[in-house]
Design a protein around this motif. Sequence first.
Motif, PDB file in Angstrom:
ATOM      1  N   GLN A  68       0.833  -1.190   0.000  1.00 23.95           N
ATOM      2  CA  GLN A  68       0.000   0.000   0.000  1.00 23.95           C
ATOM      3  C   GLN A  68       0.876   1.252   0.000  1.00 23.95           C
ATOM      4  N   TYR A  69       0.271   2.365  -0.370  1.00 27.72           N
ATOM      5  CA  TYR A  69       0.929   3.662  -0.229  1.00 27.72           C
ATOM      6  C   TYR A  69       0.924   4.065   1.240  1.00 27.72           C
ATOM      7  N   ASP A  70       1.915   4.833   1.634  1.00 25.68           N
ATOM      8  CA  ASP A  70       1.952   5.394   2.979  1.00 25.68           C
ATOM      9  C   ASP A  70       2.261   6.881   2.879  1.00 25.68           C
ATOM     10  N   LYS A  71       1.344   7.705   3.353  1.00 32.30           N
ATOM     11  CA  LYS A  71       1.491   9.162   3.310  1.00 32.30           C
ATOM     12  C   LYS A  71       1.784   9.641   1.891  1.00 32.30           C
ATOM     13  N   PRO A  75       5.409   2.315  -2.249  1.00 30.47           N
ATOM     14  CA  PRO A  75       6.253   1.337  -1.548  1.00 30.47           C
ATOM     15  C   PRO A  75       7.494   0.974  -2.353  1.00 30.47           C
ATOM     16  N   ARG A  76       8.499   0.467  -1.637  1.00 33.05           N
ATOM     17  CA  ARG A  76       9.745   0.018  -2.266  1.00 33.05           C
ATOM     18  C   ARG A  76      10.095  -1.357  -1.735  1.00 33.05           C
ATOM     19  N   ALA A  77      10.662  -2.189  -2.592  1.00 32.62           N
ATOM     20  CA  ALA A  77      11.229  -3.469  -2.182  1.00 32.62           C
ATOM     21  C   ALA A  77      12.707  -3.428  -2.516  1.00 32.62           C
ATOM     22  N   ASN A  78      13.534  -3.758  -1.534  1.00 33.01           N
ATOM     23  CA  ASN A  78      14.966  -3.583  -1.725  1.00 33.01           C
ATOM     24  C   ASN A  78      15.761  -4.880  -1.635  1.00 33.01           C
ATOM     25  N   GLY A  79      15.075  -6.000  -1.529  1.00 33.43           N
ATOM     26  CA  GLY A  79      15.778  -7.270  -1.472  1.00 33.43           C
ATOM     27  C   GLY A  79      16.255  -7.720  -2.833  1.00 33.43           C
ATOM     28  N   SER A  80      16.945  -8.849  -2.855  1.00 32.33           N
ATOM     29  CA  SER A  80      17.536  -9.329  -4.108  1.00 32.33           C
ATOM     30  C   SER A  80      16.647 -10.323  -4.842  1.00 32.33           C
ATOM     31  N   GLU A  87       5.348  -1.074  -7.116  1.00 27.87           N
ATOM     32  CA  GLU A  87       4.502  -0.138  -7.855  1.00 27.87           C
ATOM     33  C   GLU A  87       3.703  -0.866  -8.932  1.00 27.87           C
ATOM     34  N   MET A  88       4.318  -1.834  -9.603  1.00 25.15           N
ATOM     35  CA  MET A  88       3.597  -2.628 -10.596  1.00 25.15           C
ATOM     36  C   MET A  88       2.514  -3.468  -9.914  1.00 25.15           C
ATOM     37  N   VAL A 108       7.304 -21.086   7.014  1.00 26.30           N
ATOM     38  CA  VAL A 108       8.013 -21.193   5.737  1.00 26.30           C
ATOM     39  C   VAL A 108       9.199 -20.230   5.773  1.00 26.30           C
ATOM     40  N   ILE A 109      10.185 -20.524   4.949  1.00 24.58           N
ATOM     41  CA  ILE A 109      11.327 -19.627   4.788  1.00 24.58           C
ATOM     42  C   ILE A 109      11.273 -19.053   3.379  1.00 24.58           C
ATOM     43  N   SER A 110      11.571 -17.750   3.277  1.00 26.39           N
ATOM     44  CA  SER A 110      11.399 -17.057   1.999  1.00 26.39           C
ATOM     45  C   SER A 110      12.471 -15.987   1.867  1.00 26.39           C
ATOM     46  N   PRO A 111      12.817 -15.582   0.645  1.00 27.90           N
ATOM     47  CA  PRO A 111      13.765 -14.465   0.478  1.00 27.90           C
ATOM     48  C   PRO A 111      13.232 -13.196   1.146  1.00 27.90           C
ATOM     49  N   ASP A 112      14.148 -12.415   1.673  1.00 21.92           N
ATOM     50  CA  ASP A 112      13.796 -11.176   2.366  1.00 21.92           C
ATOM     51  C   ASP A 112      13.638 -10.059   1.343  1.00 21.92           C
ATOM     52  N   LEU A 113      12.419  -9.553   1.158  1.00 20.27           N
ATOM     53  CA  LEU A 113      12.168  -8.497   0.180  1.00 20.27           C
ATOM     54  C   LEU A 113      12.537  -7.109   0.698  1.00 20.27           C
ATOM     55  N   MET A 114      12.776  -6.966   1.985  1.00 27.73           N
ATOM     56  CA  MET A 114      13.156  -5.674   2.568  1.00 27.73           C
ATOM     57  C   MET A 114      12.115  -4.589   2.295  1.00 27.73           C
ATOM     58  N   ILE A 115      10.871  -4.903   2.546  1.00 27.36           N
ATOM     59  CA  ILE A 115       9.811  -3.906   2.424  1.00 27.36           C
ATOM     60  C   ILE A 115       9.517  -3.353   3.812  1.00 27.36           C
ATOM     61  N   HIS A 116       9.513  -2.040   3.945  1.00 25.15           N
ATOM     62  CA  HIS A 116       9.224  -1.445   5.249  1.00 25.15           C
ATOM     63  C   HIS A 116       7.799  -1.815   5.667  1.00 25.15           C
ATOM     64  N   PRO A 117       7.584  -2.142   6.948  1.00 21.54           N
ATOM     65  CA  PRO A 117       6.240  -2.544   7.409  1.00 21.54           C
ATOM     66  C   PRO A 117       5.143  -1.531   7.088  1.00 21.54           C
ATOM     67  N   ARG A 118       5.484  -0.250   6.995  1.00 26.96           N
ATOM     68  CA  ARG A 118       4.438   0.747   6.732  1.00 26.96           C
ATOM     69  C   ARG A 118       3.848   0.588   5.326  1.00 26.96           C
ATOM     70  N   PHE A 119       4.567  -0.099   4.446  1.00 24.16           N
ATOM     71  CA  PHE A 119       4.067  -0.317   3.090  1.00 24.16           C
ATOM     72  C   PHE A 119       3.340  -1.654   2.930  1.00 24.16           C
ATOM     73  N   ILE A 120       3.325  -2.469   3.984  1.00 22.64           N
ATOM     74  CA  ILE A 120       2.710  -3.801   3.892  1.00 22.64           C
ATOM     75  C   ILE A 120       1.307  -3.748   4.490  1.00 22.64           C
ATOM     76  N   LYS A 121       0.315  -4.018   3.667  1.00 22.13           N
ATOM     77  CA  LYS A 121      -1.073  -4.047   4.135  1.00 22.13           C
ATOM     78  C   LYS A 121      -1.386  -5.388   4.786  1.00 22.13           C
ATOM     79  N   LYS A 122      -0.928  -6.460   4.155  1.00 25.73           N
ATOM     80  CA  LYS A 122      -1.103  -7.786   4.753  1.00 25.73           C
ATOM     81  C   LYS A 122      -0.136  -8.771   4.096  1.00 25.73           C
ATOM     82  N   ILE A 123       0.123  -9.870   4.827  1.00 27.24           N
ATOM     83  CA  ILE A 123       0.960 -10.963   4.315  1.00 27.24           C
ATOM     84  C   ILE A 123       0.126 -12.237   4.395  1.00 27.24           C
TER      85      ILE A 123
END
Length: 750
Positions: A68-71, A75-80, A87-88, A108-123
């Motif tokens: 989600q957008y925040d303020k 959002p940004r994802a910075n993992g590899s 945005e897409m 489960v174990i998953s790659p770390d996307l490095m998304i700040h929690p403020r941009f995550i609406k749900k997992i």
Amino acid sequence: MRKAAAVVLVVVAVAAIAVALWFRSNGTCPFKRSAAQTQPAKADDAASDTATLKKLFASVARVEYTVQYDKGEAPRANGSARTLGPEMSLEQERPIEVCAFVVSPTRVISPDLMIHPRFIKKIEVRFGEQVLPAKIAAVAEDHEAVFIDTEKPLAGVKPLVFDAAAKGPYRVVEYDETSAEWYLISRGDSDTVLLNAKDKKRSIAEPGTLVITRSGTPVAVVMDRSLPLDDSWKGSPLNWKMYDDKKMQEQLDQCRKTTMNTVLRVSLSFRSPKKMPGQGGRFRGGDDEDGEKTERKVLGVLLDDRTVLVLAPLTPKITARLERVGVFSPEGKELPAKFEFSLKDYGGFVAKLDAPLAGGAPLSQHDVMDYLRQTLLSAEVRLQGEALVPYFMRSRIMGYSLGWKRMVYPDLAGRDENSFIFDTQGKLVAFPLSRRPKPGASERRYSGGIEATPVAHIKDVMKNLVASSDPGNVPLTQEQENRLAWLGVVMQSLDPELARVNNVSDLTHDGRSGALVAFVYPGSPAAKIGLKLGDVLLRIHVKDRPAPIELQVQEYAFSRQPFPWNRLDQVPDQYYDEIPTPWAPAEDNVTRALTDIGFGKDVEIEYFADGKLQRKTMPVEASPAHYVSAARQKNEALGLTVAEMTYEVRRYFHKETGDPGVICAKIEPGSKISVAGVKPYEVITHVNNRPIVTVKDFAEAVKGQSELRLDVVRMTRNRVVKIGMGGAASQPASGPTSRPNAPTTGAAEE
């Protein structure tokens, strides 16, 4: 020669065989390819692979991040991990999906996307048709992975059971989306190995993959881009060191406290710049708009109880106007500080607090390369209004790159341009700092270039302040503010034909650089080293600058066409301040570069003269007063500011030193002088028949006069203007009065 070459080939071949046998006998390559793997696949091999993959479907899942957008911020994802961008994801109204491997019925174990929690609406975790709410429960300490727990067990899953002792050859399994569907993909990996002189060995790997034996036994999950060559990478990820959610939150809370005592708001106050003629409105040039600001809010780093590194990449021209530095404590109290010195190579300066301030972060003593893939903490600090607004999340160093002077810079995941990076012990590892361009560089505005700079770089700087400071980038008095260095020549731009005629096509990129000397000021630095009319200037070489400064002429508005003197009478007086000067300003790219290099420093001028390439050394000298720095005098009653004739103005008007004349530098709208018809840049040579050479002469000549008779020159045309300074009307030198009780203009005199 042939015999020597043959010997070399034999040695290389023997070495290659020895290395291959060593790898084979020691089993050092985790993904070593067997002989069978190099042969075409048989039907039974394909069937075996298919059966293995079918079994693994019970052990893989997908993690879905709804962002989600925040303020108002995207959002940004910075993992590899390779996945759909945030945005897409928003644009297509679907979640970001990433592979996961089931390690327990609820985890489960998953790659770390490095998304700040403020941009995550749900997992959510998707397994087959099941979609269960989930959350990040733990973060791997030194792997690029997160552990995600579902709110209840996943039905029908078969958690992976890892056998670290299972022997190779191994295969790599990916779970990825292709052709709009998710597939399990099995392949044999290459045996690419990295080895450096320090005996650090790693094997290239693909993040987000599962390593299995040929028979399908799980050996390890790979979440990093490389693996050690020993067996430490094998085994269950549940045995990895990790920070659970509670511990990670404690780390972030501690990072918040450290950040608020380390990263401070700094207020900078500047004098208003002297307004250059023609800078307003439509005639505005391409100068740095930030250079006109009188107040700036920037960030600073408290290095010790009195030392603040202010992260403001000020150019010498802007630093010259700096008047006050205020540092705000974490409680918001402004503390006075004094400018100490600008960093020569970095975009910042050091300020000293008048009184000590407790706080600051301890600086990491570790080599930045020791932090590879470890969990770090990122404080993204922004200035919004009068407040610091920080955002905190985890970060990792994904790799490294060599930068300026072979310094190592980290490639950080989760890093914003304003991010400060701490380790889990609360020590500052890296912070945002720009490199300072060399004088004459094209990036005049310091745009971009902010890197995550390891604190070790700055620690070395602080050890030797004298060598690290720039004595030419300091605050100056108002009288010194507009000082300039000069070369002392008037330059004409080249073109292909001029370059050919002067035999410098090969030295000037076919006339795209270089400049023809059109005039040399007597007594100037250029005159002292023997430059003369017709020489071709090529480059300026500076000792501590690897690239020379290419000399190029900045074309001025009236370089190729005459100033429209005959149209001045049509310009309303409210637009007078927007009229550029008829002469080219003294400050151009060459004089600015020389000024930034610093007075007293030696430079080498490379030029072509008398049929040969030459170089001469000259010191950087301050120019005589130029139009912007010229002495001025304002007469309130007239509404007129006059300026003294300077070297470039005298040349334009063909005046010798000592010839009478002052320039009409500013005319107030609606003033007596404006109503009388006097225009900007006209020259007043006499007041009541008294010759005027300086602005002091002008002030004395008009003082106490009830009527003024001004001799005014507009280029080659002279006229007399009479202005009554009292309430009575004044008569013109000739011709009727244009309006009652108004200052008047006399007839033109040739």
